[in-house]
Design a protein around this motif. Structure first.
Motif, short mmCIF file in Angstrom:
data_model
loop_
_atom_site.label_atom_id
_atom_site.label_comp_id
_atom_site.label_asym_id
_atom_site.label_seq_id
_atom_site.Cartn_x
_atom_site.Cartn_y
_atom_site.Cartn_z
N MET B 44 -8.31 3.56 -8.03
CA MET B 44 -7.56 4.22 -7.15
C MET B 44 -6.40 3.32 -5.91
SD MET B 44 -12.14 4.51 -6.73
CE MET B 44 -13.31 3.39 -6.53
N PRO B 45 -6.68 2.34 -6.11
CA PRO B 45 -5.56 1.46 -4.91
C PRO B 45 -4.34 2.73 -5.00
CG PRO B 45 -7.20 -0.32 -6.31
CD PRO B 45 -6.80 1.18 -6.89
N TYR B 46 -3.82 3.17 -6.80
CA TYR B 46 -2.66 3.58 -6.37
C TYR B 46 -2.61 5.00 -6.32
CZ TYR B 46 -2.44 -0.51 -9.98
OH TYR B 46 -2.54 -2.11 -9.94
N ILE B 47 -4.02 5.22 -6.33
CA ILE B 47 -4.39 7.28 -5.54
C ILE B 47 -4.33 6.41 -3.71
CG2 ILE B 47 -5.58 8.75 -5.30
CD1 ILE B 47 -4.72 9.64 -7.91
N ILE B 48 -4.69 6.26 -3.34
CA ILE B 48 -4.32 5.24 -2.02
C ILE B 48 -3.29 5.02 -1.51
CG2 ILE B 48 -5.18 3.55 -0.30
CD1 ILE B 48 -8.49 3.65 -1.84
N ALA B 49 -2.47 4.63 -2.74
CA ALA B 49 -0.84 4.03 -1.79
C ALA B 49 -0.12 5.45 -1.40
CB ALA B 49 -0.53 3.00 -2.94
N ASP B 50 -0.65 6.94 -2.51
CA ASP B 50 0.49 7.70 -2.39
C ASP B 50 -0.16 9.18 -2.04
OD1 ASP B 50 1.72 9.47 -4.36
OD2 ASP B 50 1.84 8.84 -6.10
N GLY B 137 -12.84 5.32 -2.27
CA GLY B 137 -11.93 5.85 -2.21
C GLY B 137 -11.93 6.93 -0.72
N ARG B 138 -12.30 8.15 -1.08
CA ARG B 138 -11.38 9.01 -0.35
C ARG B 138 -11.58 9.39 1.09
NH1 ARG B 138 -15.69 11.65 -3.39
NH2 ARG B 138 -14.86 13.35 -5.41
N ARG B 139 -12.52 7.75 1.16
CA ARG B 139 -12.86 7.61 2.42
C ARG B 139 -12.16 7.05 3.28
NH1 ARG B 139 -17.66 4.28 2.54
NH2 ARG B 139 -17.43 4.53 5.08
N ILE B 140 -11.52 5.92 2.74
CA ILE B 140 -10.20 5.12 3.08
C ILE B 140 -9.30 5.81 2.71
CG2 ILE B 140 -8.81 2.86 1.58
CD1 ILE B 140 -10.93 1.46 0.57
N LYS B 141 -9.30 6.24 2.32
CA LYS B 141 -7.56 7.60 2.00
C LYS B 141 -7.67 8.53 3.38
CE LYS B 141 -4.67 10.56 -0.90
NZ LYS B 141 -3.69 9.28 -0.81
N GLY B 142 -8.75 8.95 4.01
CA GLY B 142 -9.00 9.86 4.95
C GLY B 142 -8.90 8.86 5.62
N PHE B 143 -9.45 7.58 6.14
CA PHE B 143 -9.08 6.80 7.21
C PHE B 143 -8.09 6.07 7.54
CE2 PHE B 143 -9.33 2.96 9.67
CZ PHE B 143 -10.68 3.13 10.69
N ILE B 144 -7.02 6.12 6.76
CA ILE B 144 -5.44 5.86 7.28
C ILE B 144 -5.19 6.69 7.74
CG2 ILE B 144 -3.90 5.04 6.07
CD1 ILE B 144 -5.43 3.06 3.73
N GLN B 145 -4.41 7.95 7.16
CA GLN B 145 -4.27 9.33 7.10
C GLN B 145 -4.73 9.44 8.43
OE1 GLN B 145 -5.16 11.99 4.09
NE2 GLN B 145 -3.31 10.99 2.98
N LYS B 146 -5.68 9.58 9.02
CA LYS B 146 -6.58 10.09 10.33
C LYS B 146 -5.93 9.01 10.85
CE LYS B 146 -10.46 12.06 12.62
NZ LYS B 146 -12.14 11.37 12.80
N ASN B 147 -6.71 8.10 11.35
CA ASN B 147 -6.42 7.27 12.29
C ASN B 147 -5.03 6.40 12.02
OD1 ASN B 147 -9.14 6.78 13.27
ND2 ASN B 147 -9.41 6.83 10.84
N LYS B 148 -3.72 6.23 11.11
CA LYS B 148 -2.82 5.88 11.74
C LYS B 148 -2.99 4.54 11.48
CE LYS B 148 -0.57 9.66 12.84
NZ LYS B 148 -1.18 11.03 13.29
N VAL B 149 -3.27 3.85 10.64
CA VAL B 149 -4.10 2.12 10.49
C VAL B 149 -2.65 1.70 10.16
CG1 VAL B 149 -4.96 0.70 9.42
CG2 VAL B 149 -5.99 2.86 9.04
N LYS B 150 -2.08 0.61 11.13
CA LYS B 150 -1.01 -0.13 11.39
C LYS B 150 -0.84 -1.22 10.60
CE LYS B 150 1.69 2.16 14.77
NZ LYS B 150 0.44 3.23 14.50
N ARG B 151 -2.61 -1.71 11.03
CA ARG B 151 -2.74 -3.58 10.19
C ARG B 151 -4.26 -3.34 9.48
NH1 ARG B 151 -3.23 -7.30 14.43
NH2 ARG B 151 -0.47 -7.17 14.29
N ALA B 152 -4.23 -4.10 8.36
CA ALA B 152 -5.58 -3.49 7.84
C ALA B 152 -5.42 -5.87 7.36
CB ALA B 152 -5.02 -3.44 7.00
N VAL B 153 -7.24 -5.66 7.42
CA VAL B 153 -7.35 -6.92 7.09
C VAL B 153 -8.05 -6.80 5.52
CG1 VAL B 153 -9.11 -9.00 7.08
CG2 VAL B 153 -7.21 -8.80 9.27
N ILE B 154 -8.29 -7.99 4.48
CA ILE B 154 -8.54 -7.59 3.46
C ILE B 154 -9.08 -8.73 3.05
CG2 ILE B 154 -8.71 -7.73 0.57
CD1 ILE B 154 -5.87 -5.71 1.19
N ILE B 155 -10.75 -8.54 2.96
CA ILE B 155 -12.01 -10.34 3.01
C ILE B 155 -11.84 -10.39 1.10
CG2 ILE B 155 -13.69 -11.84 3.49
CD1 ILE B 155 -14.20 -9.54 5.86
N GLY B 156 -11.18 -11.01 1.00
CA GLY B 156 -11.08 -11.57 -1.01
C GLY B 156 -9.66 -12.00 -0.86
#
Lengths: 453, 453
Positions: B44-50, B137-156
């Motif tokens: 999933m991380p590799y698909i989200i990145a692509d 995975g679908r939700r994250i990928k969709g969210f990034i595309q739709k919202n043009k995320v500039k900065r993300a925080v990863i907990i962990g």
């Protein structure tokens, strides 16, 4: 105590260094007939291929360091000719023609191996080479540069032949490879050796199989500085250079005339502590035999890691830290153009000859996970025994992820694992590096099934 | 015979396929609560990145194939809620809200694991995600595309956190990583985790260690469609997206209220044949425990290969081909930017807790031979036991040649090899692929010495 070592390459210098580090009081004397010590012979094809580097880059540690920093009496230009176990002496001659006699308390024979050169008419002509010593490497590299070789013929199709093939193609030299036997890589599954053949074809290498070589001639008619002709009964190839890469043989002549026993291929027989039949004389490296961890029998597989490991073990044993080496699995890898080719353990043929009842599978799988970009095919042959269910050998070919993948089955062979036990190994997985079932596990799963039917 | 499987991912579908192949007469019914079956979650991380690919690419085999070609009764949208071992029934509800009751002759629980989501104020806000299911995975990928995320925080800062960090940086999203504990990778030698830290720095990833997270707020003041704020006692980070990657927990609630036993971390306890304490009920995959091949004790290490292997073994056992899995070595690899990070066996901490007397070395060596161009540093930590001299664990970091190198020590752990025995392994060598002494052998040689003093 005086520890004398004949031969200053991998096994000899490993033993010398390790012994001196362990016991600084030890008198360590190395007799080396050439002036080169401790170099990475396996790197020679890559240096020959690279115009910007020279053979000296392969020297791991120079003579000065061994002498001054490590306190080893390194006698280069000293050829040992004769060994007398009764008087515990080695006699020989220096490069200047001066005789010498050396007594030893412990002796290590680390005389390596020599290239097999068939007694072929013309084999001594200029432009005909073998590649074994650093000096051979220098001569080949110098010759290519000086004579602007356009086409080379390689006699033989083993590891060194294939590595040199790549090296010469890198230098844009046309390469034709020839051997007298009809099968390209007889130790390998045909489908997999076909992958290598194809790769050679992609790089415009011509293969001539099953041609009996009669002689090498020098063609005086042409304007080229050197023009050679390789003559077979049914084929003639003109070229500027010929490399004879028909394999190697152990340099064990120093023990002829003594009671020291030899075994497979004339290699010096050693026990697991690397002692010859004379218990104060050790042998290590390409001149010595080894136990095969699969068959438990003696074998002779001259490879660099074993030489280093055996040298180190000899030092430990001499310094009273008893070390027993289990033996070799015949694990090897080589690169030929974009392919990685690896093997460990026995081939089908060797399995049969060793008394096993072998069964094999060949699987074609992938170097990365399903859906991961990049990656390429990997072919795995896995051999197991119908009776004992033991894993006997693995061979692999592919463009990535082959070289290190062979080591897991190699360790399995050291432990006499069955194919099923290996198939339950917890190996690493991440999409960029392989499928969830490692290719060797996929092969094992299929072989388990086949061994049960 | 009716074989019912709860869960249609790695373990469940491996079992279903393998069982149906082995015994076509078997009635195989799979209950899957989502509509996704048999996908490579690790990809999933590799698909989200692509940008050019989507999550569906990860589906290994679709529901139609399982149903029509393999004859498996695959019931998607079927959530199993309750298990009654006495009446041998599973009850549950479909996505349409319809109840169902299913009888079984053999049952496999393959319910996987869920992301740990701390009960944090704001954790359910839009823009806050976990990554476990394909739907996540679908939700994250969709969210990034739709919202043009500039900065993300990863907990962990575990495997998934680091893989997602790389994925988000590939998409040019700024990444800050945060955890409450003060040590970056506590299971790793500090020098080696420092190499990973440095790599994260090169890729402009900010690390915040030892911050207690208090809440997540949505900042309504800004023009951004979603603007989140992660609030700690001593730090606030504004961002467009938050990934909670604090690890996973086994989905074992289906057995609560039954006599079926759980063990480490609440995972369902299974024997080597994957049977729970109810001998006709099996468990496999991330919901089940396993024996650790080093300690011989129960452990819970949810990884993909084990899930597939266990699923397959369950099928064999149900089809009367007895298979016993030895257990796991905890072998894992992940990629983070240009680094490969791998481990097998126990860490120092785990070794001590398991009653060993561990000693470790860390060596820094090279991925290719002396004098071979290219290549990079490899760091190896090797852990052995002072008393038993056994190999206990290996960790490795480097830019190449790490991922598959970990598998040789992993097989060694399966065989309870001592460090010295491992140091005598006949591994492959060629200059493009490693030094003559494989980095794991160099580490072993040093550790042998240390274990003797």
């Amino acid at each position: 105590m005086k520890f004398v070592i004949i031969g200053g390459d991998a096994a000899g210098m490993s033993a010398a260094s390790h012994a001196k580090r362990s016991r600084p009081d030890l008198e360590v004397i190395v007799l080396e007939k050439t002036t080169d010590v401790s170099y990475s012979a396996c790197g020679m094809p890559y240096i020959i291929a690279d115009k910007d580097r020279n053979l000296e880059d392969l020297i791991v540690r120079d003579a000065k360091t061994f002498r001054e920093k490590q306190g080893i009496q390194l006698l280069t230009g000293h050829r040992a000719d004769h060994l007398d176990p009764l008087s515990r002496t080695v006699t020989g001659e220096t490069a200047e023609g001066k005789g010498f006699v050396l007594e030893y308390d412990r002796l290590l024979i680390a005389t390596g191996a020599s290239a097999i050169i068939r007694d072929l008419p013309g084999v001594n002509l200029p432009g005909v080479f073998a590649l074994k010593s650093l000096e051979d490497g220098r001569r080949i590299k110098g010759f290519i540069q000086k004579n602007k070789v356009k086409r080379a013929v390689i006699i033989g199709m083993g590891y060194i032949a294939l590595e040199m093939c790549e090296a010469l193609r890198t230098l844009k030299i046309e390469v034709e490879m020839i051997k007298s036997r009809p099968v390209f890589l007889p130790w390998m599954d045909e489908k997999m050796s076909g992958v290598i053949k194809e790769e050679l074809g992609v790089h415009a290498v011509k293969l001539h199989l099953g041609h009996v070589i009669e002689k090498i001639e020098r063609d005086e008619d042409t304007f080229h500085p050197v023009n050679l002709k390789l003559v077979c009964s049914d084929l003639e190839i003109e070229c500027g250079m010929i490399l004879v890469a028909m394999g190697v043989k152990p340099n064990s002549h120093i023990v002829s005339g003594t009671a020291i026993k030899c075994s497979v291929n004339g290699a010096i027989a050693v026990d697991k502590r690397l002692r010859t039949s004379d218990k104060i004389i050790y042998a290590a490296g390409d001149c010595a035999d080894a136990y095969h961890v699969v068959t438990g029998k003696k074998t002779w597989i001259p490879l660099a890691l074993r030489a280093n490991m055996a040298g180190r073990a000899v030092a430990d044993n001499i310094c009273d830290r008893e070390v027993s080496l289990p033996g070799v699995a015949g694990t090897a890898v080589f690169k030929v153009f974009d392919l990685e080719v690896a093997r460990t353990g026995l081939t089908m043929e060797e399995s049969k000859k060793s008394g096993f009842d072998p069964e094999a599978v060949v699987v074609q799988t992938h170097s990365r996970a399903h859906a991961h970009p990049g990656g390429s095919d990997i072919w795995v042959q896995m051999i197991g025994c119908r009776q004992s269910k033991r894993l006997l050998g693995v061979q692999m070919v592919g463009k990535e992820g082959v070289a290190h993948r062979i080591n897991a089955p190699a360790v399995a062979l050291h432990n006499q694992m069955t194919v099923e036990e290996y198939s339950h190994s917890d190996l690493a997985y991440a999409p960029p590096f392989g499928p969830v079932w490692d290719p060797t596990l996929t092969a094992a799963n299929q072989l388990v099934k086949k061994l049960k039917t």
